[in-house]
Motif scaffolding. Structure first.
Motif, PDB file in Angstrom:
ATOM      1  N   LYS A  26       7.596   4.661   0.034  1.00 45.62           N
ATOM      2  CA  LYS A  26       6.193   4.513  -0.849  1.00 45.62           C
ATOM      3  C   LYS A  26       5.941   5.706  -1.519  1.00 45.62           C
ATOM      4  CE  LYS A  26       4.322   0.574   1.328  1.00 45.62           C
ATOM      5  NZ  LYS A  26       5.318   0.183   2.474  1.00 45.62           N
ATOM      6  N   ALA A  28       2.611   8.162  -3.546  1.00 48.79           N
ATOM      7  CA  ALA A  28       1.218   8.623  -3.430  1.00 48.79           C
ATOM      8  C   ALA A  28       0.458   7.724  -4.264  1.00 48.79           C
ATOM      9  CB  ALA A  28       0.997   9.974  -4.051  1.00 48.79           C
ATOM     10  N   SER A  30       0.667   4.398  -4.477  1.00 50.39           N
ATOM     11  CA  SER A  30       0.327   3.281  -4.161  1.00 50.39           C
ATOM     12  C   SER A  30       0.770   3.060  -2.460  1.00 50.39           C
ATOM     13  CB  SER A  30       0.845   1.947  -4.650  1.00 50.39           C
ATOM     14  OG  SER A  30       0.721   0.716  -3.994  1.00 50.39           O
ATOM     15  N   SER A  31      -0.341   2.756  -1.582  1.00 51.11           N
ATOM     16  CA  SER A  31       0.175   2.643  -0.254  1.00 51.11           C
ATOM     17  C   SER A  31       0.719   1.271   0.121  1.00 51.11           C
ATOM     18  CB  SER A  31      -1.173   2.691   0.519  1.00 51.11           C
ATOM     19  OG  SER A  31      -2.037   1.721   0.280  1.00 51.11           O
ATOM     20  N   SER A  32       0.821   0.394  -0.737  1.00 49.44           N
ATOM     21  CA  SER A  32       1.234  -0.945  -0.464  1.00 49.44           C
ATOM     22  C   SER A  32       2.641  -1.372  -1.194  1.00 49.44           C
ATOM     23  CB  SER A  32       0.078  -1.918  -0.727  1.00 49.44           C
ATOM     24  OG  SER A  32      -0.180  -1.963  -2.115  1.00 49.44           O
TER      25      SER A  32
END
Length: 218
Positions: A26, A28, A30-32
């Motif tokens: 992943k 920076a 998007s955390s998902s």
């Protein structure tokens, strides 16, 4: 970076095809959403335009290893724009010598994350025909700069699942366009021209790319 070298499924060399896959990494933006990897099989196997597969199908008890000749760094918007041969005209436009330093802007984190609606080579060919111009170099400086900025949204990682019908979008250029989702996702630009979103969710470390089949105009 290590997870950007790993897929969640076992893929043998015979199964590798040109296109996007998701790694376990992943970024920076998007955390998902996991980062996308572009695999090009047109001449050997090249990953994200930076790393070649040099040995395949090294079997392990819990998967398979393919050897590569360079570290596959976390891909930015520019990484994916330059890795995919369907975006060569877009890359040439972004790097035209009278443009702002789009490479620096779209590789960086200032104003990020970015959502980029990326026209294909065919889309640019259609624009040149529409404007009756001989080539990319014939597009006036201000027109090209404003047009390229119009394809970028700053400060948002907008995935396909975030798109809504009649969504009003403010661009990096300052102008607006409208997204509709009925009968497939489409963009209606400031000149009431319609472009189809033909591929979605190429996740980068500093943003996300969606592919469109017509250049949109402010």
């Amino acid at each position: 970076i290590l997870l950007n070298h790993v897929l969640s499924t076992e893929v043998k060399a015979a199964q590798v095809t040109t296109g996007y896959v998701s790694t376990l990494a992943k970024g920076a933006a998007s955390s998902s959403r996991n980062l996308s990897m572009y695999i090009n099989t047109s001449n050997g196997v090249k990953i994200n335009g930076v790393s070649n597969v040099t040995k395949t199908d090294i079997d392990a008890t819990n998967g398979v290893i393919h050897k590569v000749d360079a570290v596959i760094g976390l891909p930015t918007i520019v990484t994916h724009a330059t890795a995919n041969p369907n975006f060569t005209t877009l890359a040439a436009a972004l790097t035209r010598n009278d443009m702002p330093n789009f490479v620096s802007i779209l590789s960086g984190t200032a104003n990020s994350p970015f959502t980029v609606f990326a026209p294909t080579n065919t889309a640019f060919s259609g624009l040149l025909t529409e404007l009756n111009l001989s080539g990319l170099s014939a597009i006036p400086q201000a027109t090209l700069e404003n047009t390229l900025k119009y394809h970028v949204v700053a400060g948002a990682n907008v995935a396909s699942t975030d798109l809504t019908n009649n969504m009003n979008v403010t661009t990096y250029q300052g102008g607006k366009f409208t997204i509709t989702t009925t009968g497939g996702a489409k963009i209606t630009d400031a000149k009431n021209r319609v472009s189809n979103i033909v591929a979605t969710d190429v996740q980068c470390s500093n943003g996300i790319i969606h592919v469109i089949d017509k250049v949109i105009l402010p």
